[in-house]
Write an enzyme that holds these catalytic residues in place. Structure first.
Site, PDB file in Angstrom:
ATOM      1  N   HIS A  49      22.440  -4.129  -4.555  1.00 11.95           N
ATOM      2  CA  HIS A  49      21.325  -3.316  -5.255  1.00 11.95           C
ATOM      3  C   HIS A  49      20.975  -2.114  -4.628  1.00 11.95           C
ATOM      4  CE1 HIS A  49      22.047  -5.563  -8.869  1.00 11.95           C
ATOM      5  NE2 HIS A  49      21.513  -6.806  -8.098  1.00 11.95           N
ATOM      6  N   ARG A  74      23.242  -8.181   2.697  1.00  7.17           N
ATOM      7  CA  ARG A  74      23.729  -8.632   1.510  1.00  7.17           C
ATOM      8  C   ARG A  74      24.853  -7.973   0.898  1.00  7.17           C
ATOM      9  NH1 ARG A  74      20.279  -9.699  -4.339  1.00  7.17           N
ATOM     10  NH2 ARG A  74      20.115  -7.682  -4.136  1.00  7.17           N
ATOM     11  N   GLU A 153      21.636 -18.054  -8.341  1.00  8.31           N
ATOM     12  CA  GLU A 153      20.734 -17.110  -9.226  1.00  8.31           C
ATOM     13  C   GLU A 153      21.103 -17.071 -10.551  1.00  8.31           C
ATOM     14  OE1 GLU A 153      20.600 -12.987  -7.551  1.00  8.31           O
ATOM     15  OE2 GLU A 153      22.670 -13.238  -7.035  1.00  8.31           O
ATOM     16  N   ASP A 179      17.296 -12.937 -11.197  1.00  6.37           N
ATOM     17  CA  ASP A 179      18.461 -13.180 -12.154  1.00  6.37           C
ATOM     18  C   ASP A 179      18.265 -14.621 -12.627  1.00  6.37           C
ATOM     19  OD1 ASP A 179      20.202 -11.210 -12.151  1.00  6.37           O
ATOM     20  OD2 ASP A 179      20.642 -11.036  -9.846  1.00  6.37           O
TER      21      ASP A 179
HETATM   22  C1  3PY Z   1      17.252 -11.668  -7.716  1.00  2.00           C
HETATM   23  O1  3PY Z   1      15.779 -12.201  -7.364  1.00  2.00           O
HETATM   24  O2  3PY Z   1      17.895 -11.790  -8.531  1.00  2.00           O
HETATM   25  C2  3PY Z   1      17.533 -11.257  -6.364  1.00  2.00           C
HETATM   26  O3  3PY Z   1      18.959 -11.118  -6.330  1.00  2.00           O
HETATM   27  C3  3PY Z   1      16.688 -10.824  -5.131  1.00  2.00           C
HETATM   28  O4  3PY Z   1      16.877  -9.461  -5.006  1.00  2.00           O
HETATM   29 MG    MG Z   2      19.919 -11.352  -8.007  1.00  2.00          MG
END
Ligand code: 3PY
Ligand code: MG
Length: 258
Positions: A49, A74, A153, A179
């Site tokens: 992101h 990441r 996530e 997420d």
């Molecule tokens: C989330 O919280 O979904 C993440 O990927 C952390 O940045």
């Molecule tokens: Mg995420």
């Protein structure tokens, strides 16, 4: 002395929580500067992101290493070949987002670990420079000190957390609370601090401990990071470079206009 490429594994083995900065701006000097701040043990480069591209990441890694700290990029979703290239560039570990199946986890591990454990191709020239290791020693030991974090996530990933943790070559899970909140509410809400997410966070940590593996998590604030440390998380990423900038600007300008 432990090199920055090996330092993450050493720090995780020491058992104290590791707090990392989280960088997403397209300027490699920023992670280089943040790595020198007291209290920052390592730096995550967010290529999912954040707007950090491969060239920026490869420039940030030696700047963070110059401060003696490990860098953990990441990668974008599914770009497992980029994991190999970032490890070649001297990353100490990789966070892979949206690992929802055992197959995803296996593909990620294959790109991050050398044979016979995985299928990583040989060519870690900057990593040799930053680690100070000779080729044969890096080849023999890299699988044991480079850390793979599979992001949990989604609801699917949480349901399969034991199977994902059991994949050979996955060293850790990493929770994305935002997420996860979307997944657990079936798209109804973004609520990363809610009760359902908190119980999933505790459950995932317990399952990682039971598997003898590491659990990491993202915290948008210092207070939430402290909460995760109290819950027992050993690897916690805090805020972001942009959030640091905004908080610093807001506090200083408020002071100026007081
Ligand atoms: C989330 O919280 O979904 C993440 O990927 C952390 O940045
Ligand atoms: Mg995420």
């Amino acid at each position: 002395m432990t090199s920055p490429v090996q330092a993450l594994a050493h720090a995780l083995a020491a058992g104290k929580p590791i707090f990392t900065a989280w960088c997403g701006l397209a300027e490699p000097a920023i992670p280089g500067y943040l790595a020198r701040e007291t209290g920052i043990d390592a730096v995550v480069l967010d290529m999912q992101h954040g707007v950090i591209d491969f060239l920026t990441a490869t420039r940030a890694i030696p700047l963070v290493a110059a401060a003696g700290k490990p860098c953990i990029p990441r990668i974008p979703v599914g770009e497992f070949a980029t994991a190999s290239r970032l490890l070649d560039a001297g990353a100490a570990g990789i966070i892979a987002p949206m690992i929802n199946t055992v197959e995803d986890a296996g593909r990620f591990a294959a790109f991050a670990k050398f044979p016979p454990q995985g299928e990583r191709s040989w060519g870690p020239h900057p990593a040799l420079t930053l680690s100070g290791l000779q080729s044969a020693e890096y080849f023999r030991t890299a699988n044991s000190f480079l850390r793979t974090f599979a992001m949990i996530e989604t609801r699917e990933a949480l349901d399969r957390v034991d199977d994902i943790l059991a994949v050979d070559g996955i060293d850790a899970i990493f929770i994305g609370p935002s997420d996860l909140s979307i997944g657990l509410s079936r798209g109804a809400a973004l609520d990363p601090n809610g009760a359902e997410v908190n119980s999933a966070i505790d459950h995932a940590l317990a399952r990682a401990k039971a598997a003898g593996k590491i659990a990491g998590i993202y915290a948008p604030s210092g207070e939430r990071a402290a909460d995760f440390a109290r819950r027992g998380y050993p690897f916690i990423s805090v805020g972001s470079d942009l959030a640091f900038l905004r908080a610093g600007a807001a506090a200083m300008m408020q002071g100026a206009r007081a």
